[in-house]
Design an enzyme around this catalytic site. Structure first.
Site, PDB file in Angstrom:
ATOM      1  N   HIS A   1      -3.836  -4.632  -0.292  1.00 39.95           N
ATOM      2  CA  HIS A   1      -3.498  -5.232   0.853  1.00 39.95           C
ATOM      3  C   HIS A   1      -3.463  -6.759   0.747  1.00 39.95           C
ATOM      4  CE1 HIS A   1      -3.106  -1.620   3.765  1.00 39.95           C
ATOM      5  NE2 HIS A   1      -4.169  -1.385   2.807  1.00 39.95           N
TER       6      HIS A   1
ATOM      7  N   CYS B   1       0.771  -1.135   0.036  1.00 38.20           N
ATOM      8  CA  CYS B   1      -0.008   0.123   0.032  1.00 38.20           C
ATOM      9  C   CYS B   1       0.869   1.214  -0.045  1.00 38.20           C
ATOM     10  CB  CYS B   1      -0.876   0.002   1.351  1.00 38.20           C
ATOM     11  SG  CYS B   1      -2.395   1.018   1.104  1.00 38.20           S
TER      12      CYS B   1
ATOM     13  N   GLU C   1      -2.605  -9.078   2.701  1.00 42.02           N
ATOM     14  CA  GLU C   1      -3.222  -9.548   3.920  1.00 42.02           C
ATOM     15  C   GLU C   1      -4.555  -9.759   4.193  1.00 42.02           C
ATOM     16  OE1 GLU C   1      -2.678  -5.233   5.292  1.00 42.02           O
ATOM     17  OE2 GLU C   1      -1.871  -6.892   3.680  1.00 42.02           O
TER      18      GLU C   1
END
Length: 213
Positions: free
Chosen positions: A186, A79, A188
């Site tokens: 992102h 990001c 994750e």
């Protein structure tokens, strides 16, 4: 072992939890001497480019990260962390970045080439389109990933564009050149696609560690 750069502007919890779920060893640190012991680094980031670079410069982490990358060691920006890899950003005034990849960061205009308006920030799920083979994308499907950003990378070097998305314009989503890599989204928070990308990065770091003995 992956070192997560803790400079006070990263979503450390979600990145850490993702690595834990995949049994990938990691540690958090803001100390260059400590981070030097890692086999690969993750540079997360949430917030403003200028604030982030100010912290990185003041703590000596900017110089450390440049040296790390120039030595050919694995570095993954996420990001804002991805945007910091580039040369500059216009966010809150022109600010120099780490300069590891060619390009600049600019705000979404909110108007596409056809004159249609779109919401800023770019927030939510969007589909990836792959452009080049990459160790990050090996075995990964062109699925949807999760974005949250108001600023976007602009680069004239198509060689660093590994995958893009569309949101009023072309959005560099996965970038990279040799050992310097980044995702605007992102991983994750991006379900199976994002976890596969993180797993690929972990495997890349591990191979490098084995090669170095």
């Amino acid at each position: 072992m992956i070192g997560i750069v803790d400079y006070g502007m990263g979503n450390l919890h979600s990145v850490s939890k993702a690595l834990e779920r995949m049994d990938m060893p990691y540690f958090l640190s803001a100390d260059p001497a400590e981070l030097e012991k890692a086999d690969g680094l993750i540079l997360p980031g949430v917030g403003a480019f200028r604030d982030a670079m100010s912290i990185l410069n003041e703590t000596g982490l900017a110089l450390f990260l440049r040296n790390w990358a120039n030595e050919g060691k694995p570095l993954l920006g996420i990001c804002l962390g991805m945007q910091l890899l580039f040369e500059s950003s216009e966010e809150h005034g022109l600010t120099s970045g780490l300069g590891l990849l060619p390009g600049r960061v600019e705000r979404f205009s909110g108007v596409n080439d056809s004159g249609q308006t779109y919401k800023v920030p770019h927030m939510g799920w969007n589909k990836l389109k792959f452009h080049k083979e990459s160790l990050l994308l090996h075995g990964v499907e062109e699925g949807h990933v999760y974005f949250v950003h108001s600023y976007v990378v602009k680069t004239d070097d198509k060689n660093v564009l590994l995958a893009t998305s569309d949101y009023g314009r072309v959005v560099p989503a996965v970038v990279g050149r040799e050992n310097v890599l980044g995702t605007q989204f992102h991983p994750e928070k991006s379900s199976t696609v994002g976890m596969a990308i993180l797993k690929n990065y972990g495997a890349y770091v591990e191979r490098g560690a084995i090669a170095r003995g």
